[in-house]
Design an enzyme around this catalytic site. Structure first.
Site, PDB file in Angstrom:
ATOM      1  N   PHE A  22       0.861  -1.183   0.000  1.00  0.00           N
ATOM      2  CA  PHE A  22       0.000   0.000   0.000  1.00  0.00           C
ATOM      3  C   PHE A  22       0.899   1.234   0.000  1.00  0.00           C
ATOM      4  CE2 PHE A  22      -2.376   3.579   1.517  1.00  0.00           C
ATOM      5  CZ  PHE A  22      -3.570   3.460   0.820  1.00  0.00           C
TER       6      PHE A  22
ATOM      7  N   LYS B 172       3.195  11.180   7.137  1.00  0.00           N
ATOM      8  CA  LYS B 172       2.427  10.960   8.372  1.00  0.00           C
ATOM      9  C   LYS B 172       3.021  11.665   9.597  1.00  0.00           C
ATOM     10  CE  LYS B 172       0.448   6.540   6.820  1.00  0.00           C
ATOM     11  NZ  LYS B 172      -0.992   6.588   6.807  1.00  0.00           N
TER      12      LYS B 172
ATOM     13  N   ASP C 223       9.617   2.933   1.452  1.00  0.00           N
ATOM     14  CA  ASP C 223       8.460   3.748   1.815  1.00  0.00           C
ATOM     15  C   ASP C 223       8.251   3.591   3.324  1.00  0.00           C
ATOM     16  OD1 ASP C 223       6.015   4.798   2.475  1.00  0.00           O
ATOM     17  OD2 ASP C 223       4.937   3.960   0.759  1.00  0.00           O
TER      18      ASP C 223
HETATM   19  C1  LIG Z   1       3.293   2.844   3.480  1.00  0.00           C
HETATM   20  C2  LIG Z   1       2.380   3.949   3.039  1.00  0.00           C
HETATM   21  N1  LIG Z   1       2.693   4.673   1.962  1.00  0.00           N
HETATM   22  C3  LIG Z   1       1.907   5.675   1.523  1.00  0.00           C
HETATM   23  C4  LIG Z   1       0.743   5.985   2.171  1.00  0.00           C
HETATM   24  C5  LIG Z   1      -0.124   7.104   1.643  1.00  0.00           C
HETATM   25  O1  LIG Z   1      -0.059   8.217   2.455  1.00  0.00           O
HETATM   26  P1  LIG Z   1      -1.188   9.377   2.299  1.00  0.00           P
HETATM   27  O2  LIG Z   1      -2.465   8.770   2.778  1.00  0.00           O
HETATM   28  O3  LIG Z   1      -0.679  10.481   3.175  1.00  0.00           O
HETATM   29  O4  LIG Z   1      -1.222   9.737   0.848  1.00  0.00           O
HETATM   30  C6  LIG Z   1       0.371   5.247   3.306  1.00  0.00           C
HETATM   31  C7  LIG Z   1      -0.890   5.557   4.016  1.00  0.00           C
HETATM   32  O5  LIG Z   1      -1.433   4.775   4.748  1.00  0.00           O
HETATM   33  C8  LIG Z   1       1.207   4.205   3.746  1.00  0.00           C
HETATM   34  O6  LIG Z   1       0.894   3.458   4.813  1.00  0.00           O
END
Ligand SMILES: Cc1ncc(COP(=O)(O)O)c(C=O)c1O
Length: 424
Positions: free
Chosen positions: A149, A273, A236
């Site tokens: 994700f 986040k 990520d």
């Molecule tokens: C690992 C990861 N990458 C990217 C995102 C996307 O972040 P945003 O919701 O701020 O676009 C999330 C959100 O849960 C995430 O857990």
């Protein structure tokens, strides 16, 4: 009006009805209407207090409304909030220097949402592919792990293999391939098979997939394989970074005894986040000069990316995380919490697995992904004063703010034990 929940007051229901009537139906929130947050607690519109065991999907690592972050934010809000990058501002360079030093990268690119930072990393990987690696025009391929994700924009969902994310949003972007998560051999075969691969983007722990913790050596192998094949290893850490897993970054786990040296550091790091302590969208991509400087002025940007308010908040959010020893606390409390969860699981056949690292944890329950049992458990947890949300139906993520203490962990475990016992 959506279906009425007996645990919801008429007062709360009116807010739910309003969202239902006027908002897009792109979420399925647990029925609880929150109006205040303080530390590890949330309060609903009727004044009821809850443990927050979601932390806004790990965006509130420092606790709700951390006084120092709020103070940095409000002071800066009174002074200067946005200039756009058409001009310099007095905080961006300072914030970039601070982050580059803390995380160990040459350069920092500040963006806003997590998905936007992932997109930025994908664009950087492609530029690097053409300008440095020498891949032919438009032939670059980025590899992702299955069940990932990374966010919701079109290019990012193009990397998803979850039909809920992709169905009806095509055509998706090309130039993406997949390997199984936690399978270094498969990654190596994939990289060997295609010289057009420029990057592997991976979550050090897969959060949304249900807190999938890879084998001890997986990330070290990923770093080595990517280096061997001249492919960028992109971590990520939007959910796993900022102390969530008990180390500053979950990718640090690849070098447990060598923290100073970081032999297995990602080439590109993505944060979001908790970079703002849950106050506003702030994300970042960090990389070495060879990667970051492939993008030239005018080729990428964002009106709000790197705004003075975000800079003040991001720097303070990292400072409090370090100064208040939240990372060490996440490691210690995480061990204690999993130990307690395992004791509950030993006497409760409904829990089939307890897993996690630091304060990013999940329990898996003995039901199918499509069953509503996880949801019912979360409603019961809510009724007993603890907020959590199922991910993929039968997995319940448990991830409180990193400032939780031993007594609070024990109290939360008591609630989980009591509630789970009702469902055997
Ligand atoms: C690992 C990861 N990458 C990217 C995102 C996307 O972040 P945003 O919701 O701020 O676009 C999330 C959100 O849960 C995430 O857990």
């Amino acid at each position: 009006m959506i279906q009425t929940d007996p645990g919801i007051s008429a007062n709360s229901q009116q807010y739910i009805d309003k969202e239902d009537a006027f908002g897009a139906h792109n979420y399925h929130p647990l029925p609880v209407v929150l109006s205040k947050g303080e530390g590890i607690y949330l309060y609903d519109v009727d004044g009821k207090k809850y443990f927050d065991f979601l932390s806004a999907y790990s965006a509130v690592n420092q606790g709700h409304c951390h006084p120092k972050i709020i103070s940095a934010m409000t002071e800066q809000a009174k002074t200067l909030t946005l200039t756009s990058r058409a001009f310099y501002n007095n905080l961006l360079g300072e914030c970039e220097e601070y982050m580059a030093g803390i995380f160990g990268y040459d350069k920092v690119l500040l963006m806003n949402s997590g998905a936007e930072a992932v997109e930025s990393a994908m664009k950087l990987a492609r530029k690097w592919a053409y300008k440095v690696k020498g891949i032919a025009k438009d032939e670059a391929v980025i590899v992702f792990a299955r069940n990932n994700f990374h966010g919701r924009t079109i290019s990012v969902i193009s990397a998803s293999n979850d039909p809920d994310s992709t169905e009806g949003f095509g055509p998706l972007m090309r130039g993406i391939e997949w390997v199984d998560y936690n399978n270094a051999g498969q990654l190596e075969d994939k990289l060997k098979s295609n010289p057009n691969i420029c990057a592997f983007i991976v979550e050090p722990v897969q959060g949304e997939a249900g807190v999938i913790v890879p084998d001890e050596k997986y990330l070290a192998h990923v770093a080595e394989i990517c280096q061997k094949h001249n492919v960028l290893y992109i971590a990520d850490e939007i959910q796993t970074g900022m102390g969530r897993t008990g180390t500053l970054l979950a990718s640090d786990y690849a070098d447990p005894k060598n923290e100073g040296q970081k032999l297995h550091k990602p080439d590109v790091l993505i944060l979001g986040k908790a970079l703002s302590g849950g106050t506003m969208p702030v994300s970042a991509v960090l990389a070495g000069n060879e990667v970051m400087l492939t993008i030239k002025p005018g080729e990428h940007g964002s009106t709000f990316g790197g705004n003075p308010l975000a800079c003040a908040v991001a720097k303070k959010s990292i400072e409090v995380l370090l100064e208040e020893k939240m990372i060490e606390n996440a490691s210690k409390m995480g061990d204690l919490f999993r130990e307690g969860l395992r004791k509950i699981a030993d006497k409760n056949s409904l829990i089939t697995e307890v897993r996690g690292r630091g304060l990013l944890n999940a329990i898996e329950i003995n039901s199918s992904e499509s069953s509503s049992l996880g949801w019912q458990i979360c409603e019961a947890l809510r009724d007993h004063g603890l907020l959590a949300k199922p991910t993929h139906g039968n997995k319940i993520r448990l991830a409180p703010p990193l400032i939780i203490n031993e007594e609070q962990i024990k109290e939360a475990l008591h609630i989980i034990d009591k509630v789970m016992a009702k469902f055997i």
